[in-house]
Design a protein around this motif. Structure first.
Motif, PDB file in Angstrom:
ATOM      1  N   TRP A 123      22.361  14.515   6.800  1.00 22.67           N
ATOM      2  CA  TRP A 123      23.280  15.629   6.195  1.00 22.67           C
ATOM      3  C   TRP A 123      23.318  16.966   6.954  1.00 22.67           C
ATOM      4  O   TRP A 123      24.261  17.594   6.998  1.00 22.67           O
ATOM      5  N   ILE A 124      22.105  17.391   7.300  1.00 27.10           N
ATOM      6  CA  ILE A 124      22.097  18.521   7.928  1.00 27.10           C
ATOM      7  C   ILE A 124      22.939  18.659   9.404  1.00 27.10           C
ATOM      8  O   ILE A 124      23.835  19.544   9.466  1.00 27.10           O
ATOM      9  N   PHE A 125      22.732  17.426  10.019  1.00 28.18           N
ATOM     10  CA  PHE A 125      23.568  17.320  11.383  1.00 28.18           C
ATOM     11  C   PHE A 125      25.218  17.334  10.821  1.00 28.18           C
ATOM     12  O   PHE A 125      25.920  17.887  11.440  1.00 28.18           O
ATOM     13  N   SER A 193      22.582  23.628  22.456  1.00 27.39           N
ATOM     14  CA  SER A 193      21.391  23.309  22.514  1.00 27.39           C
ATOM     15  C   SER A 193      21.112  22.311  21.175  1.00 27.39           C
ATOM     16  O   SER A 193      20.636  21.033  21.323  1.00 27.39           O
ATOM     17  N   ALA A 194      21.742  22.932  20.111  1.00 24.84           N
ATOM     18  CA  ALA A 194      21.590  22.285  18.882  1.00 24.84           C
ATOM     19  C   ALA A 194      22.380  20.892  18.842  1.00 24.84           C
ATOM     20  O   ALA A 194      22.242  19.981  18.416  1.00 24.84           O
ATOM     21  N   LEU A 195      23.662  21.020  19.512  1.00 23.81           N
ATOM     22  CA  LEU A 195      24.460  19.939  19.473  1.00 23.81           C
ATOM     23  C   LEU A 195      23.792  18.575  20.512  1.00 23.81           C
ATOM     24  O   LEU A 195      23.928  17.573  20.069  1.00 23.81           O
ATOM     25  N   GLU A 196      22.929  19.210  21.438  1.00 17.42           N
ATOM     26  CA  GLU A 196      22.304  17.984  22.142  1.00 17.42           C
ATOM     27  C   GLU A 196      21.214  17.303  21.305  1.00 17.42           C
ATOM     28  O   GLU A 196      21.064  15.999  21.401  1.00 17.42           O
ATOM     29  N   ILE A 197      20.345  18.182  20.580  1.00 12.74           N
ATOM     30  CA  ILE A 197      19.537  17.679  19.674  1.00 12.74           C
ATOM     31  C   ILE A 197      20.080  16.719  18.750  1.00 12.74           C
ATOM     32  O   ILE A 197      19.393  15.378  18.165  1.00 12.74           O
ATOM     33  N   THR A 198      21.476  17.134  18.185  1.00 11.50           N
ATOM     34  CA  THR A 198      21.904  16.257  17.108  1.00 11.50           C
ATOM     35  C   THR A 198      22.366  15.012  17.960  1.00 11.50           C
ATOM     36  O   THR A 198      22.138  13.858  17.103  1.00 11.50           O
ATOM     37  N   LEU A 199      22.905  15.079  19.021  1.00 10.34           N
ATOM     38  CA  LEU A 199      23.326  13.795  19.757  1.00 10.34           C
ATOM     39  C   LEU A 199      22.095  12.913  20.061  1.00 10.34           C
ATOM     40  O   LEU A 199      22.336  11.702  20.041  1.00 10.34           O
ATOM     41  N   ARG A 251      20.430  27.282  13.361  1.00 12.26           N
ATOM     42  CA  ARG A 251      18.958  27.993  13.311  1.00 12.26           C
ATOM     43  C   ARG A 251      18.125  26.924  12.819  1.00 12.26           C
ATOM     44  O   ARG A 251      17.192  26.495  13.305  1.00 12.26           O
ATOM     45  N   LEU A 252      18.632  26.273  11.683  1.00  9.40           N
ATOM     46  CA  LEU A 252      17.934  24.964  11.167  1.00  9.40           C
ATOM     47  C   LEU A 252      17.429  23.910  12.116  1.00  9.40           C
ATOM     48  O   LEU A 252      16.342  23.344  12.225  1.00  9.40           O
ATOM     49  N   ILE A 253      18.340  23.570  12.965  1.00 11.92           N
ATOM     50  CA  ILE A 253      18.322  22.341  13.861  1.00 11.92           C
ATOM     51  C   ILE A 253      17.188  22.790  14.889  1.00 11.92           C
ATOM     52  O   ILE A 253      16.503  22.137  15.172  1.00 11.92           O
ATOM     53  N   LEU A 257      14.147  20.748  13.732  1.00 12.89           N
ATOM     54  CA  LEU A 257      14.746  19.491  14.226  1.00 12.89           C
ATOM     55  C   LEU A 257      14.437  19.472  15.512  1.00 12.89           C
ATOM     56  O   LEU A 257      14.939  18.430  16.414  1.00 12.89           O
ATOM     57  N   ASN A 258      13.990  20.420  16.459  1.00 11.74           N
ATOM     58  CA  ASN A 258      13.945  20.284  17.782  1.00 11.74           C
ATOM     59  C   ASN A 258      12.669  19.575  18.149  1.00 11.74           C
ATOM     60  O   ASN A 258      11.536  20.120  18.478  1.00 11.74           O
TER      61      ASN A 258
END
Length: 447
Positions: A123-125, A193-199, A251-253, A257-258
């Motif tokens: 949901w966060i993603f 950076s957040a996008l790569e973590i999401t992916l 920021r949350l990711i 989630l990092n």
């Protein structure tokens, strides 16, 4: 995905039956959870045995180094919830988290990501991707950046100091500095950076498809190698207003989630939130929406201290043990007198309105009552009516009879409906007329 709720027991027993209050995990995950509990230095783990641990009052998402995923939901019922109630608890957690972060979540967006119930991290993603989608449609911001390079042509400014050190065989090359208009600004690199973590971490097909598409659109922007160090430098000026919606999710990711990967080894993910803090922010936000003119709600007031003490060798008294009630309500009085004040404290605990005997005491905590007694004496001069706010549920859906510390200082235990975001004030509201001017708040909410 293993789904449990607060205070659940996780164990490595192979023969047990899985419920929301008890679930089986691998011994490797159990060891990782113990290590995580020690590093957190918090109440994440309540108790630990040889082959089991009991979780504390934290909710969120965990993924162990073995890939085992655990979703922890709020405990909103004493009895084990049904599948429908569990899904409502997940939606409630998402709502409370968004309010605590100061965000208005979108219920629909690209590809209608909310068609199916999503775990908290997915949901966060999805919220991050929806906010990023709106930003990309408006266009990423670019800015001038200084670049130093060696070139056969002079462009911008010649670096005379470095050029003077040029060797004869490279005399036709020039050390220059010039500005280029580029999207490679700090904020875009943090988003990448957040996008790569999401992916890397998302498993939902819609999330992955959107993340992959946006990653290609941002191919010219490199990821930030040290995102946590650069995150506090995020600009919030007028020119960056279009980034405000995506900033909290980014920021949350990056902060929670990092996942750490060292030489290909997954070190685990811990996305944890204390329910006490989420509930406090949730109640404060809800009450702010109902305040009439002339009434103010302060969070975490800190003007009073429990003790004054003058250590030997000092000239002035020091103030020790700061008193910080969750909520402080002030209402202007007519005639310019002193404002009417009421302390309101939130407690994430399931009371039992039927346990009224002297031994059970409704499951109230003696320490909480001592705390409210100190608040009432210092913030209200020992006179008035305080409120202790608990989540409403099947065994506690109307205010308890009034408690009295003295003839002039009283306390009310009030239920707060989590889904309608309404405080059931009962007779307490008579001491603060006009506070809750919605007629629904006087309904005894039994659901």
């Amino acid at each position: 995905m293993i789904q449990v709720r607060e205070y659940a027991t996780l164990h490595s027993d192979q023969t047990s039956f899985a419920t929301l209050d008890s679930a089986r995990v691998s011994s490797q995950t159990l060891a990782w959870l113990r290590e995580l509990g020690q590093s957190q230095g918090s109440r994440f783990i309540r108790d630990s045995g040889a082959h089991s641990i009991q979780l504390g009052s934290y909710v969120g998402f965990l993924q162990s180094p073995t890939g085992e995923a655990i979703e922890i939901l709020p405990k909103t019922h004493r009895q084990p919830p049904s599948a429908t109630e569990a899904q409502r608890s997940r939606q409630l957690l998402q709502k409370m988290l968004a309010i605590s972060l100061g965000i208005t979540p979108r219920s629909a967006g690209p590809a209608n990501l909310q068609q199916q119930p999503l775990p908290l991290h997915e949901w966060i993603f999805s919220q991050f991707l929806q906010a990023l989608s709106r930003l990309l449609k408006r266009g990423l911001r670019s800015d001038y950046q200084r670049r130093a390079e060696e070139s056969r042509f002079i462009r911008g400014r010649l670096n005379v100091a470095r050029q003077a050190q040029q060797t004869p065989d490279r005399a036709t090359w020039f050390h220059i500095e010039h500005d280029i208009f580029s999207p490679q600004i700090r904020e875009n690199r943090l988003l990448k950076s957040a996008l790569e973590i999401t992916l890397k971490l998302c498993a939902n097909a819609d999330n992955w498809r959107l993340a992959n598409s946006f990653n290609q659109q941002m191919a010219a922007v490199p990821a930030n190698p040290v995102p946590l160090a650069e995150l506090p430098k995020w600009r919030s000026d007028r020119l960056m207003q279009s980034y405000e919606a995506v900033k909290p999710w980014c920021r949350l990711i990056l902060q929670n989630l990092n996942a750490s990967f060292t030489q290909g080894e997954h070190r685990g993910i811990a996305l944890l939130f204390p329910m006490e803090r989420l509930f406090e922010n949730y109640v404060a936000h809800s009450l702010q929406q109902t305040l009439p003119p002339g009434t103010r709600l302060h969070t975490q007031a800190s003007s009073q201290y429990l003790l004054k003490h003058k250590p030997e060798g000092t000239e002035t008294d020091g103030r020790w043990f700061q008193l910080r009630p969750d909520l402080l309500l002030e209402s202007d009085t007519t005639g310019g007198g002193r404002p009417q004040v009421a302390v309101m404290d939130t407690k994430w605990k399931l009371l039992n309105g039927h346990a009224s005997n002297s031994s059970a005491k409704y499951k109230l905590s003696q320490a909480d009552l001592y705390q409210l007694f100190a608040y009432g004496n210092y913030y209200m001069d020992g006179r008035g009516h305080m409120a202790l706010i608990f989540p409403a549920h099947g065994d506690f859906y109307q205010p308890l009879p009034r408690f009295s510390f003295s003839d002039s200082l009283h306390l009310w235990a009030l239920p707060f409906n989590l889904h309608s975001q309404q405080l059931v004030a009962g007779d307490w509201q008579a001491y603060f007329p006009g506070l809750l001017h919605s007629p629904e708040t006087e309904t005894l909410l039994s659901q």
